[in-house]
Structures are given as C-alpha cells and as structure tokens.
Write an enzyme that holds these catalytic residues in place. Sequence first.
Site, PDB file in Angstrom:
ATOM      1  N   SER A  15       0.795  -1.230   0.000  1.00  0.00           N
ATOM      2  CA  SER A  15       0.000   0.000   0.000  1.00  0.00           C
ATOM      3  C   SER A  15       0.830   1.285   0.000  1.00  0.00           C
ATOM      4  O   SER A  15       0.307   2.357   0.309  1.00  0.00           O
ATOM      5  CB  SER A  15      -0.985  -0.006   1.178  1.00  0.00           C
ATOM      6  OG  SER A  15      -0.352  -0.391   2.374  1.00  0.00           O
ATOM      7  N   THR A  16       2.119   1.187  -0.374  1.00  0.00           N
ATOM      8  CA  THR A  16       2.872   2.431  -0.522  1.00  0.00           C
ATOM      9  C   THR A  16       2.617   3.080  -1.881  1.00  0.00           C
ATOM     10  O   THR A  16       2.967   4.235  -2.100  1.00  0.00           O
ATOM     11  CB  THR A  16       4.398   2.210  -0.359  1.00  0.00           C
ATOM     12  OG1 THR A  16       4.833   1.278  -1.357  1.00  0.00           O
ATOM     13  CG2 THR A  16       4.757   1.682   1.015  1.00  0.00           C
ATOM     14  N   GLY A  18       0.175   2.549  -5.944  1.00  0.00           N
ATOM     15  CA  GLY A  18      -0.815   1.815  -6.732  1.00  0.00           C
ATOM     16  C   GLY A  18      -2.195   1.748  -6.097  1.00  0.00           C
ATOM     17  O   GLY A  18      -2.598   2.612  -5.306  1.00  0.00           O
ATOM     18  N   SER A 141      -8.834  -9.803 -10.127  1.00  0.00           N
ATOM     19  CA  SER A 141      -8.768  -9.089 -11.410  1.00  0.00           C
ATOM     20  C   SER A 141      -9.867  -9.632 -12.315  1.00  0.00           C
ATOM     21  O   SER A 141     -10.278 -10.793 -12.181  1.00  0.00           O
ATOM     22  CB  SER A 141      -7.415  -9.335 -12.075  1.00  0.00           C
ATOM     23  OG  SER A 141      -7.467  -8.980 -13.441  1.00  0.00           O
ATOM     24  N   TYR A 154      -0.749 -15.457 -14.463  1.00  0.00           N
ATOM     25  CA  TYR A 154      -1.437 -14.377 -13.735  1.00  0.00           C
ATOM     26  C   TYR A 154      -2.931 -14.679 -13.662  1.00  0.00           C
ATOM     27  O   TYR A 154      -3.544 -14.596 -12.591  1.00  0.00           O
ATOM     28  CB  TYR A 154      -1.196 -13.045 -14.440  1.00  0.00           C
ATOM     29  CG  TYR A 154      -1.903 -11.855 -13.806  1.00  0.00           C
ATOM     30  CD1 TYR A 154      -1.497 -11.359 -12.575  1.00  0.00           C
ATOM     31  CD2 TYR A 154      -2.964 -11.211 -14.455  1.00  0.00           C
ATOM     32  CE1 TYR A 154      -2.134 -10.266 -11.994  1.00  0.00           C
ATOM     33  CE2 TYR A 154      -3.601 -10.119 -13.886  1.00  0.00           C
ATOM     34  CZ  TYR A 154      -3.182  -9.652 -12.655  1.00  0.00           C
ATOM     35  OH  TYR A 154      -3.813  -8.562 -12.075  1.00  0.00           O
TER      36      TYR A 154
HETATM   37  N1  LIG Z   1      -3.162  -2.071 -12.031  1.00  0.00           N
HETATM   38  C1  LIG Z   1      -4.083  -2.739 -12.696  1.00  0.00           C
HETATM   39  O1  LIG Z   1      -4.448  -2.405 -13.821  1.00  0.00           O
HETATM   40  C2  LIG Z   1      -4.747  -3.942 -12.048  1.00  0.00           C
HETATM   41  C3  LIG Z   1      -5.838  -4.536 -12.715  1.00  0.00           C
HETATM   42  C4  LIG Z   1      -6.469  -5.621 -12.121  1.00  0.00           C
HETATM   43  C5  LIG Z   1      -6.036  -6.093 -10.891  1.00  0.00           C
HETATM   44  N2  LIG Z   1      -4.983  -5.499 -10.289  1.00  0.00           N
HETATM   45  C6  LIG Z   1      -4.560  -6.039  -8.986  1.00  0.00           C
HETATM   46  O2  LIG Z   1      -4.527  -4.996  -8.032  1.00  0.00           O
HETATM   47  C7  LIG Z   1      -3.499  -5.250  -7.066  1.00  0.00           C
HETATM   48  C8  LIG Z   1      -2.586  -4.032  -6.973  1.00  0.00           C
HETATM   49  O3  LIG Z   1      -2.011  -3.824  -8.256  1.00  0.00           O
HETATM   50  P1  LIG Z   1      -1.194  -2.504  -8.603  1.00  0.00           P
HETATM   51  O4  LIG Z   1      -1.164  -2.396 -10.069  1.00  0.00           O
HETATM   52  O5  LIG Z   1      -1.683  -1.363  -7.779  1.00  0.00           O
HETATM   53  O6  LIG Z   1       0.252  -2.926  -8.097  1.00  0.00           O
HETATM   54  P2  LIG Z   1       1.588  -2.066  -8.051  1.00  0.00           P
HETATM   55  O7  LIG Z   1       1.356  -0.678  -8.487  1.00  0.00           O
HETATM   56  O8  LIG Z   1       2.650  -2.847  -8.729  1.00  0.00           O
HETATM   57  O9  LIG Z   1       1.872  -2.110  -6.478  1.00  0.00           O
HETATM   58  C9  LIG Z   1       2.871  -1.367  -5.944  1.00  0.00           C
HETATM   59  C10 LIG Z   1       2.898  -1.670  -4.457  1.00  0.00           C
HETATM   60  O10 LIG Z   1       3.263  -3.045  -4.247  1.00  0.00           O
HETATM   61  C11 LIG Z   1       4.221  -3.082  -3.187  1.00  0.00           C
HETATM   62  N3  LIG Z   1       4.895  -4.365  -3.215  1.00  0.00           N
HETATM   63  C12 LIG Z   1       5.405  -4.981  -4.306  1.00  0.00           C
HETATM   64  N4  LIG Z   1       5.932  -6.173  -3.936  1.00  0.00           N
HETATM   65  C13 LIG Z   1       5.715  -6.307  -2.602  1.00  0.00           C
HETATM   66  C14 LIG Z   1       6.028  -7.321  -1.633  1.00  0.00           C
HETATM   67  N5  LIG Z   1       6.646  -8.426  -2.016  1.00  0.00           N
HETATM   68  N6  LIG Z   1       5.635  -7.141  -0.339  1.00  0.00           N
HETATM   69  C15 LIG Z   1       4.970  -6.026   0.038  1.00  0.00           C
HETATM   70  N7  LIG Z   1       4.671  -5.017  -0.847  1.00  0.00           N
HETATM   71  C16 LIG Z   1       5.040  -5.169  -2.129  1.00  0.00           C
HETATM   72  C17 LIG Z   1       5.034  -1.860  -3.468  1.00  0.00           C
HETATM   73  O11 LIG Z   1       5.734  -1.475  -2.340  1.00  0.00           O
HETATM   74  P3  LIG Z   1       7.340  -1.467  -2.237  1.00  0.00           P
HETATM   75  O12 LIG Z   1       7.884  -1.138  -3.600  1.00  0.00           O
HETATM   76  O13 LIG Z   1       7.536  -0.402  -1.202  1.00  0.00           O
HETATM   77  O14 LIG Z   1       7.699  -2.829  -1.770  1.00  0.00           O
HETATM   78  C18 LIG Z   1       3.913  -0.845  -3.734  1.00  0.00           C
HETATM   79  O15 LIG Z   1       3.312  -0.467  -2.503  1.00  0.00           O
HETATM   80  C19 LIG Z   1      -2.789  -6.522  -7.542  1.00  0.00           C
HETATM   81  O16 LIG Z   1      -3.285  -7.636  -6.855  1.00  0.00           O
HETATM   82  C20 LIG Z   1      -3.146  -6.606  -9.012  1.00  0.00           C
HETATM   83  O17 LIG Z   1      -3.115  -7.928  -9.506  1.00  0.00           O
HETATM   84  C21 LIG Z   1      -4.327  -4.441 -10.831  1.00  0.00           C
END
Ligand SMILES: NC(=O)c1ccc[n+]([C@@H]2O[C@H](COP(=O)([O-])OP(=O)(O)OC[C@H]3O[C@@H](n4cnc5c(N)ncnc54)[C@H](OP(=O)(O)O)[C@@H]3O)[C@@H](O)[C@H]2O)c1
Length: 262
Positions: A15-16, A18, A141, A154
């Site tokens: 949660s830092t 996205g 998703s 995925y």
């Molecule tokens: N974005 C989309 O279009 C989309 C669409 C459908 C579903 N989703 C789902 O929504 C969720 C969030 O996606 P997002 O796109 O927002 O992701 P994201 O932007 O890649 O997430 C970034 C966040 O993930 C943290 N992070 C990464 N690896 C980690 C780990 N091993 N332990 C703890 N924190 C970790 C990062 O923190 P640090 O870098 O500080 O570790 C940062 O807070 C996912 O489950 C994804 O599958 C996303």
Amino acid sequence: MDLNLQGKTALVSASTAGIGHAIAVQLLEDGANVIINGRGEAGVAQAVAALNQRFGAGRALPLAADMSVAGGERSAAARYPEVDILVNNMGTYALSDFFATPDEEWRRMFEVNVWSGVRLARTYMKGMLERGHGRVIFISSEVALTPMAAMAHYSASKATQLSIARSLAELTRGSRVTVNSVLPGPTETESLQGFIASVNPDLSYAEAERKFMAENRPSSLIHRLAKPHEVANVVAFLASERAAVINGAAIRAEGGTVPTMA
Ligand SMILES: NC(=O)c1ccc[n+]([C@@H]2O[C@H](COP(=O)([O-])OP(=O)(O)OC[C@H]3O[C@@H](n4cnc5c(N)ncnc54)[C@H](OP(=O)(O)O)[C@@H]3O)[C@@H](O)[C@H]2O)c1
C-alpha cells in the site's frame, strides 16, 4: 455516504503505491486507521509520514515486510496482532509466452498473488471469527473471469484467489465476518501507465491509453482505465457495515469489460 470506519484497524498489503495506496487513503478518509505495507523501510516511512500529515498523527501505521515470502505475515502479526479489515491487495503481473514460462515464474506468480493472501488470512481471520466481526477482501482481477493466454499464470493466480475467498467465506456462517473479492480491470497505476507509454513511445499518453483500451479491452463500457480511487471506493464500501449482506461474492470493478450479466 458515511462508512463509519472509526475505531477500525485495516491492513492493506502493498500500500505504498498503486491501488493499495488508494485503498489505504480511502479507508483513512472513512475513519479507519491503516497499516501501510511495502518492502522497504524508507518507502513505508515516507508513505506513512505523508498520510499522517494529511489525516492526523498515528492514523497510518508502518509495516515494512515482504509479503511474497513466508515470514512476512509473522512480521505483521508480531507488530499488529489484530486487524478488523484485511485487504489482500499485493499482486504482480507479467506478459509471458506460455511455452517459454518456466516453473519458477509460475511459482513466483503464485507466491506473490496467492500465498501472500493465504498466509495473511490464516494469520488474521481466526481472530475476526473469535471476535465475531471483520472483513477480508481479496483484490483479484477481471482476468480471473476472462483468462488470457498471454498471462496464463497471472490469470490462474487471480482465479485461485476467487476460490480461496469463497472457501473462507464458508467459514463465516453466523458471524459478522465477510470475505469477498474485488475484480478491477486495467487501472491507472504508475506501473500500468509506464507499460502503456513504453509500448507506444511515439504517441501522447492519452492517445496511447485510447489505443491500449481499443486493442486490449474493446468490450470495456467505460473506454478508459479505471482510477485507483474508483476501485478503492468499492473496497471501502465492502469493508463497512453497510455491506454486511455481501459475503462470498466476487464484485467487479472493471468498467463492464466482462460481457456477461452476472
Ligand atoms: N493495475 C491494474 O491495472 C490492475 C488490474 C487488475 C487487478 N490489479 C490487482 O490490483 C493489485 C494491486 O495492483 P497494482 O497495479 O496497484 O500494483 P503495483 O502498483 O505494482 O503495487 C505497488 C505496491 O506493491 C508493493 N509491493 C510490491 N511487492 C511487494 C512485496 N513483495 N511485499 C509487500 N509489498 C510489495 C510496493 O511497495 P514497495 O515497492 O515499497 O515494496 C507498492 O506499494 C494486484 O493484486 C493486481 O493484480 C491491478
């Protein structure tokens, strides 16, 4: 709509930045205290400081822990033994040729997207059941419902989350604990925006997004990426007492991309 989350503590994995960060912001706006998670101490401390400046000292709480490896959940429990709301948000995606994707990449996908949520639910849900109330929300998703060959691992990981969430919901009978999944479609996070820009370097970002949606999500009814806060609104509602009758459900927040009635 006042969601009355005052006095609740929420843990949002990853949660830092996205979608997870947008969920944390929304839960804070709705009154909950929120544990902010990322891997690095510095990134977490920076996010917590900014959120506490905005919402008040002590409302955002730090948790630097890697949730993709066993032990991350134990670090969480050592510092925060109970939560009222658990949002299993952490997830990664990758385009990958099925025939060239080795076991190790499949394992990694499931460690990050599936095991993290299993371990956190195992850590926190029993306490919710003992106290008689709580919320567990998996961020899955749309591809859980429309699997893609270019992201077979995925897609499978996201479908597995739905199964786990439904199984866990079966454990909540007669309590005020609910377990649900939220299914976002493409959402305007920095990581997805970066990807869209990188595959269309000659276009403006707006043009590149339109092209991405037309080519990759022609069935979208909103014809655009979702905003992270739009997904977060759905999650916050599910986290509240107002959603008490929604349990074991997979709630779409994908702009109507999946072309089925239910
Ligand atoms: N974005 C989309 O279009 C989309 C669409 C459908 C579903 N989703 C789902 O929504 C969720 C969030 O996606 P997002 O796109 O927002 O992701 P994201 O932007 O890649 O997430 C970034 C966040 O993930 C943290 N992070 C990464 N690896 C980690 C780990 N091993 N332990 C703890 N924190 C970790 C990062 O923190 P640090 O870098 O500080 O570790 C940062 O807070 C996912 O489950 C994804 O599958 C996303």
